[in-house]
Design an enzyme around this catalytic site. Structure first.
Site, PDB file in Angstrom:
ATOM      1  N   ASP A 100      -5.805  -5.357  -5.187  1.00  0.00           N
ATOM      2  CA  ASP A 100      -4.584  -6.144  -5.066  1.00  0.00           C
ATOM      3  C   ASP A 100      -5.289  -7.698  -4.705  1.00  0.00           C
ATOM      4  O   ASP A 100      -6.463  -7.928  -4.190  1.00  0.00           O
ATOM      5  CB  ASP A 100      -3.729  -6.088  -3.993  1.00  0.00           C
ATOM      6  N   GLY A 121       0.746  -1.301  -0.095  1.00  0.00           N
ATOM      7  CA  GLY A 121       0.121   0.063  -0.114  1.00  0.00           C
ATOM      8  C   GLY A 121       0.874   1.261   0.050  1.00  0.00           C
ATOM      9  O   GLY A 121       0.233   2.221   0.181  1.00  0.00           O
ATOM     10  N   ASP A 140       1.984  -0.924  -9.904  1.00  0.00           N
ATOM     11  CA  ASP A 140       3.285  -1.251  -9.582  1.00  0.00           C
ATOM     12  C   ASP A 140       3.375  -2.733  -9.369  1.00  0.00           C
ATOM     13  O   ASP A 140       4.141  -3.562  -8.575  1.00  0.00           O
ATOM     14  CB  ASP A 140       3.531  -0.485  -8.294  1.00  0.00           C
ATOM     15  N   TRP A 147       2.039   2.877  -2.403  1.00  0.00           N
ATOM     16  CA  TRP A 147       1.636   3.986  -3.690  1.00  0.00           C
ATOM     17  C   TRP A 147       0.149   4.495  -3.452  1.00  0.00           C
ATOM     18  O   TRP A 147      -0.086   5.504  -3.559  1.00  0.00           O
ATOM     19  CB  TRP A 147       1.584   3.061  -5.003  1.00  0.00           C
ATOM     20  N   LYS A 205       4.635  -0.147 -13.989  1.00  0.00           N
ATOM     21  CA  LYS A 205       6.220  -0.936 -13.904  1.00  0.00           C
ATOM     22  C   LYS A 205       6.130  -1.588 -15.270  1.00  0.00           C
ATOM     23  O   LYS A 205       5.331  -2.463 -15.471  1.00  0.00           O
ATOM     24  CB  LYS A 205       6.148  -1.798 -12.749  1.00  0.00           C
ATOM     25  N   ASP A 265      -8.617  -9.508  -8.851  1.00  0.00           N
ATOM     26  CA  ASP A 265      -7.710  -9.759  -9.628  1.00  0.00           C
ATOM     27  C   ASP A 265      -7.791  -8.945 -10.753  1.00  0.00           C
ATOM     28  O   ASP A 265      -8.886  -8.434 -11.352  1.00  0.00           O
ATOM     29  CB  ASP A 265      -7.864 -11.235 -10.181  1.00  0.00           C
TER      30      ASP A 265
HETATM   31  C1  LIG Z   1       5.436  -4.853  -5.805  1.00  0.00           C
HETATM   32  S1  LIG Z   1       3.841  -5.409  -4.890  1.00  0.00           S
HETATM   33  C2  LIG Z   1       3.272  -3.750  -4.912  1.00  0.00           C
HETATM   34  C3  LIG Z   1       3.751  -2.703  -4.039  1.00  0.00           C
HETATM   35  C4  LIG Z   1       3.053  -1.438  -4.026  1.00  0.00           C
HETATM   36  N1  LIG Z   1       2.826  -0.828  -5.095  1.00  0.00           N
HETATM   37  C5  LIG Z   1       3.312  -0.799  -2.931  1.00  0.00           C
HETATM   38  O1  LIG Z   1       3.821   0.407  -3.086  1.00  0.00           O
HETATM   39  O2  LIG Z   1       3.114  -1.130  -1.630  1.00  0.00           O
HETATM   40  C6  LIG Z   1       3.105  -6.156  -6.170  1.00  0.00           C
HETATM   41  C7  LIG Z   1       1.752  -6.726  -5.982  1.00  0.00           C
HETATM   42  O3  LIG Z   1       1.173  -7.279  -7.328  1.00  0.00           O
HETATM   43  C8  LIG Z   1       0.418  -7.957  -6.880  1.00  0.00           C
HETATM   44  N2  LIG Z   1      -0.508  -8.429  -7.867  1.00  0.00           N
HETATM   45  C9  LIG Z   1       0.293  -9.419  -8.878  1.00  0.00           C
HETATM   46  N3  LIG Z   1      -0.717  -9.843  -9.722  1.00  0.00           N
HETATM   47  C10 LIG Z   1      -1.868  -9.410  -9.434  1.00  0.00           C
HETATM   48  C11 LIG Z   1      -3.030  -9.435 -10.014  1.00  0.00           C
HETATM   49  N4  LIG Z   1      -3.392 -10.388 -11.333  1.00  0.00           N
HETATM   50  N5  LIG Z   1      -4.065  -8.934  -9.619  1.00  0.00           N
HETATM   51  C12 LIG Z   1      -3.944  -8.023  -8.563  1.00  0.00           C
HETATM   52  N6  LIG Z   1      -2.817  -7.740  -7.915  1.00  0.00           N
HETATM   53  C13 LIG Z   1      -2.029  -8.667  -8.482  1.00  0.00           C
HETATM   54  C14 LIG Z   1       0.677  -8.642  -5.837  1.00  0.00           C
HETATM   55  O4  LIG Z   1      -0.310  -9.245  -4.882  1.00  0.00           O
HETATM   56  C15 LIG Z   1       1.700  -7.746  -5.079  1.00  0.00           C
HETATM   57  O5  LIG Z   1       0.990  -7.044  -3.782  1.00  0.00           O
END
Ligand SMILES: C[S@@+](CC[C@H](N)C(=O)[O-])C[C@H]1O[C@@H](n2cnc3c(N)ncnc32)[C@H](O)[C@@H]1O
Length: 325
Positions: free
Chosen positions: A78, A53, A119, A55, A159, A94
């Site tokens: 997420d 969280g 991200d 961002w 990203k 998702d």
């Molecule tokens: C690097 S983290 C994000 C960090 C976040 N931007 C922050 O600043 O705290 C990547 C996130 O992408 C989520 N994610 C990956 N595939 C996803 C999907 N298909 N739908 C939703 N979230 C997804 C993962 O659960 C993970 O929490």
């Protein structure tokens, strides 16, 4: 996974702790905003792949301001649940699902978002090709859901891994946005191939109907898309820390790196280079030349790191364009 002592020495890791950000990634969005003024006029924002969280925290603090404006709506999506944040509605879902798009739109009471950020990252396997492919798919899933929820003229930040499919990804983004820029904030580790695409002015092709079922990254091409030429090969500016805008001081356009490919430079848009940057420019030029020998066409990592370190030393504040080939 526990934090290594290397992480703890990292300035952004420590700053994040001090300033109460949930992750050091917060600085990436803050620095992208410094450069692109992303939050101006934004009252509806979506944070895709938001957990834990940081961002969303940035959006909450920056968009709602000191007076905690109730007019601002922020939705965070997420797969995982995350701790609540003021002014942020969470959807545990998702981003590849149409139901998630519908839920976002419901929250905005039928209105579209001004800004979508993502991200997202899949679990890294350590197999570079696989990781790059999955990251590309996640970016395209983010783009797909964005086409459902973003208003025309809105912006999208996501990203991206600068892997071998990156040219195709740029081309696909360029279909939907009038400006696509690849930027690497200085808080993004030099050793990582991570960067961010800043896509401005959403303007889908006339007649485009958002659809969650068509994958945009189609690998059924019978030619290597990195070999595409002319208008099929869209080259976008790549931003990095430091001023490399005039590394082509001799201005030889287009630059011929090998007999089969012609690489086009876009004209520099930044003010003329200052003398200290010349050295970094030369390094960058060497890197481009080194690329010729690289079978995958990827930049030589050690050189990229060398350049970025050099540039950071020179001036970590300025962002200027270099051109990604
Ligand atoms: C690097 S983290 C994000 C960090 C976040 N931007 C922050 O600043 O705290 C990547 C996130 O992408 C989520 N994610 C990956 N595939 C996803 C999907 N298909 N739908 C939703 N979230 C997804 C993962 O659960 C993970 O929490």
């Amino acid at each position: 996974m526990g934090r290594s002592s290397k992480d703890k020495r990292d300035i952004y890791y420590r700053l994040a702790k001090e300033e109460g950000w949930r992750a050091r990634s917060a600085f990436k969005l803050l620095q992208l905003d410094e450069e692109f003024n992303l939050f101006k006029g934004v009252s509806r924002a979506v944070d895709l792949c938001a957990a834990p969280g940081s961002w969303s925290q940035v959006l909450s603090r920056k968009l709602r301001g000191k007076d905690k404006s109730e007019d601002v709506k922020i939705v965070a999506v997420d797969l995982q649940a995350m701790a609540p944040l003021p002014g942020v509605t969470q959807i545990q879902g998702d981003i590849t699902k149409i139901s998630t798009a519908q839920e976002i739109i419901r929250h905005f009471e039928g209105q579209s978002a001004d800004l979508v950020v993502c991200d997202g990252a899949p679990d890294v396997t350590g197999l570079h090709d696989v990781d790059e492919y999955i990251q590309a798919q996640l970016l395209l899933a983010a783009l797909n859901i964005t086409t459902h929820v973003l208003k025309p003229g809105g912006n999208f930040v996501a990203k991206i891994f600068r892997g071998k499919d990156v040219t195709l990804l740029y081309s696909q983004l360029k279909i939907f946005f009038s400006s696509v820029t690849c930027a690497k904030p200085r808080s993004s580790r030099n050793s990582s191939i991570e960067a961010f695409v800043v896509c401005q002015n959403y303007s889908p092709p006339e007649g485009y109907v958002p659809n969650m079922s068509n994958p945009l990254l189609d690998h059924s091409y019978d030619v290597d898309f990195n070999q595409l030429e002319g208008p099929n090969r869209i080259i976008v500016p790549f931003l990095a820390c430091g001023d490399l805008s005039a590394f082509d001081s001799d201005r030889t356009y287009p630059l011929q790196l090998d007999s089969s490919k012609e690489y086009q430079y876009l004209p520099p848009t930044q003010p003329p280079i200052r003398p200290p940057y010349q050295q970094a420019c030369q390094l960058r030029k060497n890197n481009l030349l080194a690329k010729e020998d690289s079978p995958s066409g990827a930049l030589d990592d050690s050189l990229s790191t060398e350049i970025l370190q050099e540039v950071q030393e020179l001036d970590s504040r300025r962002l200027v364009q270099i051109y990604f080939l």
